[in-house]
Design an enzyme around this catalytic site. Structure first.
Site, PDB file in Angstrom:
ATOM      1  N   ASP A 178       0.874  -1.320   0.125  1.00  0.00           N
ATOM      2  CA  ASP A 178      -0.073  -0.058   0.205  1.00  0.00           C
ATOM      3  C   ASP A 178       0.859   1.321   0.078  1.00  0.00           C
ATOM      4  OD1 ASP A 178      -2.842   0.994   0.481  1.00  0.00           O
ATOM      5  OD2 ASP A 178      -1.879   2.015   2.171  1.00  0.00           O
ATOM      6  N   GLU A 199      14.452 -15.503   0.217  1.00  0.00           N
ATOM      7  CA  GLU A 199      14.862 -16.799   1.193  1.00  0.00           C
ATOM      8  C   GLU A 199      13.653 -17.609   1.293  1.00  0.00           C
ATOM      9  OE1 GLU A 199      15.520 -15.290   5.133  1.00  0.00           O
ATOM     10  OE2 GLU A 199      16.812 -13.827   4.559  1.00  0.00           O
TER      11      GLU A 199
HETATM   12  C1  GLC Z   1      -4.123   3.157  -0.909  1.00  0.00           C
HETATM   13  C2  GLC Z   1      -5.592   2.355  -0.588  1.00  0.00           C
HETATM   14  C3  GLC Z   1      -6.545   3.119  -0.157  1.00  0.00           C
HETATM   15  C4  GLC Z   1      -6.053   3.733   1.079  1.00  0.00           C
HETATM   16  C5  GLC Z   1      -4.854   4.509   1.126  1.00  0.00           C
HETATM   17  C6  GLC Z   1      -4.654   4.817   2.453  1.00  0.00           C
HETATM   18  O1  GLC Z   1      -4.484   4.004  -1.648  1.00  0.00           O
HETATM   19  O2  GLC Z   1      -5.641   1.596  -1.841  1.00  0.00           O
HETATM   20  O3  GLC Z   1      -7.746   2.455   0.128  1.00  0.00           O
HETATM   21  O4  GLC Z   1      -7.301   4.800   1.571  1.00  0.00           O
HETATM   22  O5  GLC Z   1      -3.889   3.833   0.474  1.00  0.00           O
HETATM   23  O6  GLC Z   1      -3.968   3.621   3.277  1.00  0.00           O
END
Ligand code: GLC
Length: 554
Positions: free
Chosen positions: A220, A269
């Site tokens: 993310d 790993e």
């Molecule tokens: C990413 C996720 C989104 C979230 C953001 C903050 O873009 O896909 O849903 O709100 O990160 O974590």
């Protein structure tokens, strides 16, 4: 089949899918948004047991892997992208035993599991952040986040001019007077990746889930971890315009790559050909390619493709540019049309081009669905890996008329955020024609489902020739059988009328008509799949408006 007997690494992963080297290079990966997929305990919220019970459906659909959006312990300020404990499952979704059972069952069915990792920020309820607040200015725990004194005579102004992606300032002031940075909601404080404890912690979290047997991670905000030295002002309050188009002091800084090089050594790993996929919004596909150099991550989402209109010349340009950018680094291209952050493509394409990826207009539904089906068939014919978002195989539109009082997207509550309307693509999906929440669960659904949801359900479409679900199933079945599909790193463009894309890959030919008129094209052989009705003569075919067809010369 287990590969571990010959594996010297300290890998205790429970089960793995039969080895198939580099499976991810042409994989079709299905995104499950756990709250909205299937609810096993009738609380109106999807859960891991619900996902497990539906794995056979995903196997039959024909996907290779499942990516699960976060299911970790979280106060849900941003639907789980605010993690309070990275090693625990939120009780709302189940527990670690459920996660274990889900991974095992998936592997037995030949499906791989990719989990979401959220390293840019934690929840404000994370133990570290709670202690940082309690211990006050100057404490060592504060160094793990970005705490700063404010500007102005009494520190009453934020430390710099950065804005949150969800709208409003990227800083919040705490009662002792200091401010902390949050690129997203105030409940999502950004980690300070210059602090060694942060890196140590995430390397340990990676191992925790690798030991649980997961096949990979979706990272993310992979482009956000490192901030420019000194947190310099941006110098403009038109930040939203710059996002995604320019290098920002908080996004796509070169320093992030060192982190991924370290992570790659950990992943390597482990047996089982596991992968990382980056959510990296960068100004260009060329910069995205930096994330997938041979010693870094395996894949990165192609948001440039997702943002492209249903228009032949634009599509061709982004396809060429993507393939050209990925070829030198040896990474597969990826393709994606929908996810949990954007308006579903059946609704985007129902509206006029150029409105962006956040649209709150229903548009012309029939047109949108026709184009969405054609767009999916085009995407699945391209070399590389493709991502599907739950419900797109049913042709679901975005739910654009959710009443304001049911909305939960934090961006919605923070004014003119970049993406304030994400609830519309998160409505729980319909499994059955009728019944409580159309088969989603026994206890209603956390966002209301529209009345026509039953007609779009899995039950209503299964076995119905020409249904969107059967189109996806046929396309995915053909993709598995045709070696030319998905493989390679280039396409051979064929001459085609204006507004039509035609390309060859070995014996395989794909033709997509993006115009509103039928076109006559050569018959390239035997029709494999088509997104609409085709009229065939001996050596020609009439391809209807907004339709894609797959051929084989064999
Ligand atoms: C990413 C996720 C989104 C979230 C953001 C903050 O873009 O896909 O849903 O709100 O990160 O974590």
């Amino acid at each position: 089949m287990s590969q571990h007997s010959a594996d010297p690494a300290p890998n205790t992963a429970l089960t793995t899918v039969a080895p198939h080297r580099d499976w991810w290079r042409d994989a079709v990966i299905y995104q499950v948004y756990p709250r909205s997929f299937a609810d096993s305990n009738g609380d109106g919220m999807g859960d891991l047991e619900g996902v497990r019970s539906r794995l056979p459906y995903l196997r039959d659909l024909g996907v290779d892997a499942v990516w699960l959006s976060p299911f970790y312990a979280s106060p849900q300020a941003d639907a789980g992208y605010d993690v309070a404990d990275y090693r625990a499952v939120d009780p709302m979704f189940g527990n670690l035993l459920d996660a274990d059972a889900l991974i095992r069952d998936a592997h037995e069915l030949g499906l791989r599991i990719i989990v979401d990792l959220v390293p840019n920020h934690s929840s404000d309820q994370h133990e570290w952040f709670k202690r940082a607040l309690a211990e006050g200015p100057g404490s060592s725990l504060r160094e793990r986040y970005h705490f700063r004194p404010g500007k102005g005579e009494n520190g009453e102004l934020p430390p710099n001019d950065w804005e949150s992606i969800f709208g409003g300032p990227a800083w919040t002031r705490v009662p002792d007077g200091e401010w902390y940075l949050h690129l997203f909601a105030p409940e999502q404080p950004d980690f300070n990746w210059n602090h060694p404890a942060v890196g140590d912690e995430f390397r340990s979290i990676l191992r925790f889930w690798l030991d649980m047997g997961v096949d990979g991670f979706r990272i993310d905000v992979a482009h956000g971890l490192v901030k420019a030295e000194g947190l310099p002002d941006l110098g403009t309050h038109d930040q939203l315009k710059l996002l995604g188009n320019d290098v920002m002091p908080f996004f796509d800084q070169d320093g992030v790559h060192e982190i991924y090089r370290q992570w790659r050594t950990i992943l390597d790993e482990y047996a089982g050909d596991r992968i990382f996929v980056a959510e990296a919004w960068t100004p260009t596909v060329e910069r995205t390619a930096n994330y997938v150099r041979p010693d870094e991550l395996h894949q990165a989402f192609n948001f440039q493709y997702l943002s492209t209109s249903w228009e032949a010349a634009e599509l061709r340009a982004v396809i060429d540019r993507t393939l050209d950018a990925m070829r030198p680094v040896g990474a597969p291209a990826t393709w994606v049309l929908s996810n949990h952050d954007v308006t579903r493509h059946a609704t985007r394409f129902a509206n006029e081009a150029g409105l962006g990826t956040q649209i709150r207009l229903a548009g012309d539904r029939e047109l949108g669905l026709r184009r969405a089906r054609a767009a999916t068939l085009l995407m699945l014919a391209l070399p590389g890996s493709a991502y599907l978002y739950q419900g797109e195989e049913l042709g679901l539109p975005d739910v654009v008329d959710l009443p304001d009082e049911v909305r939960q997207d934090p961006a919605y509550f923070r004014g003119e955020g970049q993406d304030g309307f994400r609830d519309g693509c998160r409505v729980p999906i319909p499994w059955t024609r009728t019944g409580s929440s159309y088969g989603f669960g026994e206890g209603g659904s956390w966002l209301p489902q529209p009345e026509n949801w039953g007609e779009l359900s899995v039950e209503a479409q299964t076995g119905v020739p020409g249904s969107t679900l059967e189109l996806y199933r046929s396309a995915l079945a053909v993709r598995r059988e045709q070696p030319d599909l998905g493989a390679g790193d280039s396409v051979e463009w064929l001459k085609a009328p204006e507004g039509v894309l035609a390309f060859r890959r070995g014996e395989f030919v794909c033709v997509a008509n993006t115009t509103g008129e039928a076109v006559t094209i050569p018959a390239y052989g035997r029709v494999l799949v088509t997104s609409g009705d085709l009229t065939l003569t001996t050596d020609e075919a009439k391809l209807p408006a907004d339709t894609t067809v797959w051929w084989t010369a064999a």
